[in-house]
Design a protein around this motif. Structure first.
Motif, PDB file in Angstrom:
ATOM      1  N   ASP A   4      32.755  40.626 -13.186  1.00 64.45           N
ATOM      2  CA  ASP A   4      31.352  40.202 -13.158  1.00 64.45           C
ATOM      3  C   ASP A   4      30.408  41.348 -12.838  1.00 64.45           C
ATOM      4  O   ASP A   4      29.203  41.156 -12.743  1.00 64.45           O
ATOM      5  CB  ASP A   4      31.158  39.101 -12.109  1.00 64.45           C
ATOM      6  N   GLU A   5      30.939  42.562 -12.657  1.00 65.06           N
ATOM      7  CA  GLU A   5      30.114  43.710 -12.286  1.00 65.06           C
ATOM      8  C   GLU A   5      29.716  44.510 -13.525  1.00 65.06           C
ATOM      9  O   GLU A   5      30.540  44.796 -14.381  1.00 65.06           O
ATOM     10  CB  GLU A   5      30.874  44.612 -11.318  1.00 65.06           C
ATOM     11  N   LEU A   6      28.442  44.851 -13.605  1.00 64.27           N
ATOM     12  CA  LEU A   6      27.925  45.663 -14.696  1.00 64.27           C
ATOM     13  C   LEU A   6      27.599  47.046 -14.159  1.00 64.27           C
ATOM     14  O   LEU A   6      26.921  47.175 -13.136  1.00 64.27           O
ATOM     15  CB  LEU A   6      26.650  45.043 -15.268  1.00 64.27           C
ATOM     16  N   ASN A   7      28.092  48.081 -14.814  1.00 65.48           N
ATOM     17  CA  ASN A   7      27.733  49.462 -14.507  1.00 65.48           C
ATOM     18  C   ASN A   7      27.155  50.063 -15.776  1.00 65.48           C
ATOM     19  O   ASN A   7      27.788  50.029 -16.825  1.00 65.48           O
ATOM     20  CB  ASN A   7      28.958  50.266 -14.055  1.00 65.48           C
ATOM     21  N   ARG A  36      27.352  35.836 -21.201  1.00 64.80           N
ATOM     22  CA  ARG A  36      26.425  34.781 -20.801  1.00 64.80           C
ATOM     23  C   ARG A  36      25.928  35.081 -19.392  1.00 64.80           C
ATOM     24  O   ARG A  36      26.709  35.468 -18.525  1.00 64.80           O
ATOM     25  CB  ARG A  36      27.130  33.421 -20.799  1.00 64.80           C
ATOM     26  N   PRO A  37      24.631  34.896 -19.156  1.00 66.70           N
ATOM     27  CA  PRO A  37      24.110  35.112 -17.799  1.00 66.70           C
ATOM     28  C   PRO A  37      24.735  34.115 -16.830  1.00 66.70           C
ATOM     29  O   PRO A  37      25.146  33.023 -17.225  1.00 66.70           O
ATOM     30  CB  PRO A  37      22.610  34.896 -17.949  1.00 66.70           C
ATOM     31  N   LYS A  38      24.796  34.518 -15.578  1.00 68.16           N
ATOM     32  CA  LYS A  38      25.414  33.675 -14.551  1.00 68.16           C
ATOM     33  C   LYS A  38      24.381  33.302 -13.483  1.00 68.16           C
ATOM     34  O   LYS A  38      23.365  33.953 -13.329  1.00 68.16           O
ATOM     35  CB  LYS A  38      26.578  34.424 -13.913  1.00 68.16           C
ATOM     36  N   TRP A  39      24.689  32.248 -12.754  1.00 68.14           N
ATOM     37  CA  TRP A  39      23.862  31.804 -11.634  1.00 68.14           C
ATOM     38  C   TRP A  39      24.416  32.391 -10.341  1.00 68.14           C
ATOM     39  O   TRP A  39      25.553  32.833 -10.301  1.00 68.14           O
ATOM     40  CB  TRP A  39      23.836  30.277 -11.545  1.00 68.14           C
ATOM     41  N   GLY A  40      23.636  32.361  -9.297  1.00 67.73           N
ATOM     42  CA  GLY A  40      24.074  32.828  -7.996  1.00 67.73           C
ATOM     43  C   GLY A  40      23.349  34.103  -7.591  1.00 67.73           C
ATOM     44  O   GLY A  40      22.654  34.721  -8.389  1.00 67.73           O
ATOM     45  N   PRO A  41      23.533  34.492  -6.339  1.00 64.93           N
ATOM     46  CA  PRO A  41      22.845  35.685  -5.831  1.00 64.93           C
ATOM     47  C   PRO A  41      23.472  36.982  -6.347  1.00 64.93           C
ATOM     48  O   PRO A  41      24.691  37.063  -6.513  1.00 64.93           O
ATOM     49  CB  PRO A  41      23.013  35.564  -4.315  1.00 64.93           C
ATOM     50  N   TYR A  42      22.618  37.973  -6.599  1.00 67.28           N
ATOM     51  CA  TYR A  42      23.057  39.265  -7.121  1.00 67.28           C
ATOM     52  C   TYR A  42      22.567  40.416  -6.260  1.00 67.28           C
ATOM     53  O   TYR A  42      21.541  40.315  -5.578  1.00 67.28           O
ATOM     54  CB  TYR A  42      22.519  39.483  -8.545  1.00 67.28           C
ATOM     55  N   GLU A  43      23.314  41.507  -6.347  1.00 68.87           N
ATOM     56  CA  GLU A  43      22.916  42.791  -5.781  1.00 68.87           C
ATOM     57  C   GLU A  43      22.728  43.747  -6.960  1.00 68.87           C
ATOM     58  O   GLU A  43      23.569  43.789  -7.862  1.00 68.87           O
ATOM     59  CB  GLU A  43      24.005  43.339  -4.864  1.00 68.87           C
ATOM     60  N   VAL A  44      21.629  44.502  -6.948  1.00 66.24           N
ATOM     61  CA  VAL A  44      21.373  45.493  -7.991  1.00 66.24           C
ATOM     62  C   VAL A  44      21.079  46.826  -7.309  1.00 66.24           C
ATOM     63  O   VAL A  44      20.259  46.899  -6.401  1.00 66.24           O
ATOM     64  CB  VAL A  44      20.192  45.079  -8.896  1.00 66.24           C
ATOM     65  N   VAL A  45      21.794  47.866  -7.760  1.00 68.78           N
ATOM     66  CA  VAL A  45      21.608  49.217  -7.244  1.00 68.78           C
ATOM     67  C   VAL A  45      21.154  50.094  -8.404  1.00 68.78           C
ATOM     68  O   VAL A  45      21.823  50.134  -9.446  1.00 68.78           O
ATOM     69  CB  VAL A  45      22.911  49.780  -6.629  1.00 68.78           C
ATOM     70  N   THR A  71      17.586  40.327 -17.075  1.00 72.97           N
ATOM     71  CA  THR A  71      17.341  38.886 -17.073  1.00 72.97           C
ATOM     72  C   THR A  71      17.734  38.286 -18.422  1.00 72.97           C
ATOM     73  O   THR A  71      17.365  38.783 -19.474  1.00 72.97           O
ATOM     74  CB  THR A  71      15.855  38.592 -16.775  1.00 72.97           C
ATOM     75  N   GLY A  72      18.519  37.235 -18.358  1.00 71.90           N
ATOM     76  CA  GLY A  72      18.993  36.574 -19.566  1.00 71.90           C
ATOM     77  C   GLY A  72      20.280  37.161 -20.099  1.00 71.90           C
ATOM     78  O   GLY A  72      20.862  36.629 -21.029  1.00 71.90           O
ATOM     79  N   VAL A  73      20.728  38.276 -19.503  1.00 69.03           N
ATOM     80  CA  VAL A  73      21.981  38.896 -19.913  1.00 69.03           C
ATOM     81  C   VAL A  73      22.984  38.841 -18.764  1.00 69.03           C
ATOM     82  O   VAL A  73      24.074  38.321 -18.903  1.00 69.03           O
ATOM     83  CB  VAL A  73      21.771  40.363 -20.356  1.00 69.03           C
ATOM     84  N   VAL A  74      22.599  39.380 -17.618  1.00 67.03           N
ATOM     85  CA  VAL A  74      23.477  39.398 -16.441  1.00 67.03           C
ATOM     86  C   VAL A  74      23.242  38.158 -15.591  1.00 67.03           C
ATOM     87  O   VAL A  74      24.171  37.472 -15.196  1.00 67.03           O
ATOM     88  CB  VAL A  74      23.252  40.680 -15.612  1.00 67.03           C
ATOM     89  N   PHE A  75      21.986  37.884 -15.284  1.00 66.93           N
ATOM     90  CA  PHE A  75      21.603  36.701 -14.508  1.00 66.93           C
ATOM     91  C   PHE A  75      20.494  35.977 -15.254  1.00 66.93           C
ATOM     92  O   PHE A  75      19.869  36.534 -16.159  1.00 66.93           O
ATOM     93  CB  PHE A  75      21.168  37.070 -13.082  1.00 66.93           C
ATOM     94  N   ARG A 101      25.909  43.248  -9.557  1.00 69.49           N
ATOM     95  CA  ARG A 101      27.103  42.453  -9.266  1.00 69.49           C
ATOM     96  C   ARG A 101      26.733  41.241  -8.423  1.00 69.49           C
ATOM     97  O   ARG A 101      25.776  41.277  -7.654  1.00 69.49           O
ATOM     98  CB  ARG A 101      28.148  43.302  -8.576  1.00 69.49           C
ATOM     99  N   PRO A 102      27.527  40.178  -8.569  1.00 71.20           N
ATOM    100  CA  PRO A 102      27.293  38.998  -7.726  1.00 71.20           C
ATOM    101  C   PRO A 102      27.464  39.377  -6.258  1.00 71.20           C
ATOM    102  O   PRO A 102      28.290  40.231  -5.913  1.00 71.20           O
ATOM    103  CB  PRO A 102      28.388  38.025  -8.164  1.00 71.20           C
ATOM    104  N   MET A 103      26.709  38.753  -5.395  1.00 67.04           N
ATOM    105  CA  MET A 103      26.769  39.059  -3.966  1.00 67.04           C
ATOM    106  C   MET A 103      28.144  38.789  -3.382  1.00 67.04           C
ATOM    107  O   MET A 103      28.567  39.473  -2.470  1.00 67.04           O
ATOM    108  CB  MET A 103      25.716  38.265  -3.188  1.00 67.04           C
TER     109      MET A 103
END
Length: 112
Positions: A4-7, A36-45, A71-75, A101-103
């Motif tokens: 679920d992590e995007l780099n 597909r975008p996902k629901w839930g809390p995310y951290e972005v660096v 937005t619409g891709v990751v979350f 990445r999701p929290m």
């Protein structure tokens, strides 16, 4: 993508934030058609690398462009981002590195 992590690393910077947002957005729409975008809390660096002669960017403008592109891709919505870290450093070439990445899988780090 790793789980679920995007780099992502963008080896270019432009002074036009709207253009940057469009470039990243187009990349995601073309390369991640099945994601597909996902629901839930995310951290972005976000790390902004610049050289001595490269344009200076406001970290808030870059962050907004990156979050809008994700937005619409990751979350589904950038309101899902609960932790955002943006740094600007001198580097070898102008580029932006992004990790989203999701929290639940994010490691808590302390900033001194």
């Amino acid at each position: 993508m790793t789980g679920d992590e995007l780099n992502l690393r963008v080896d270019a910077l432009t002074t036009q934030t709207r253009r940057f947002k469009a470039l990243i957005g187009d990349f995601f729409r073309l390369e991640f058609k099945r994601v597909r975008p996902k629901w839930g809390p995310y951290e972005v660096v976000i790390q902004i690398e610049r050289c001595e002669n490269s344009p200076v960017h406001d970290v808030d403008n870059v962050a907004k462009a990156v979050l809008d592109a994700l937005t619409g891709v990751v979350f589904h919505d950038d309101s899902q981002v609960e932790r955002l870290l943006v740094t600007k450093v001198m580097g070898e070439r102008p580029r932006i590195s992004v990790t989203a990445r999701p929290m639940a899988s994010a490691k808590v780090s302390e900033i001194a």
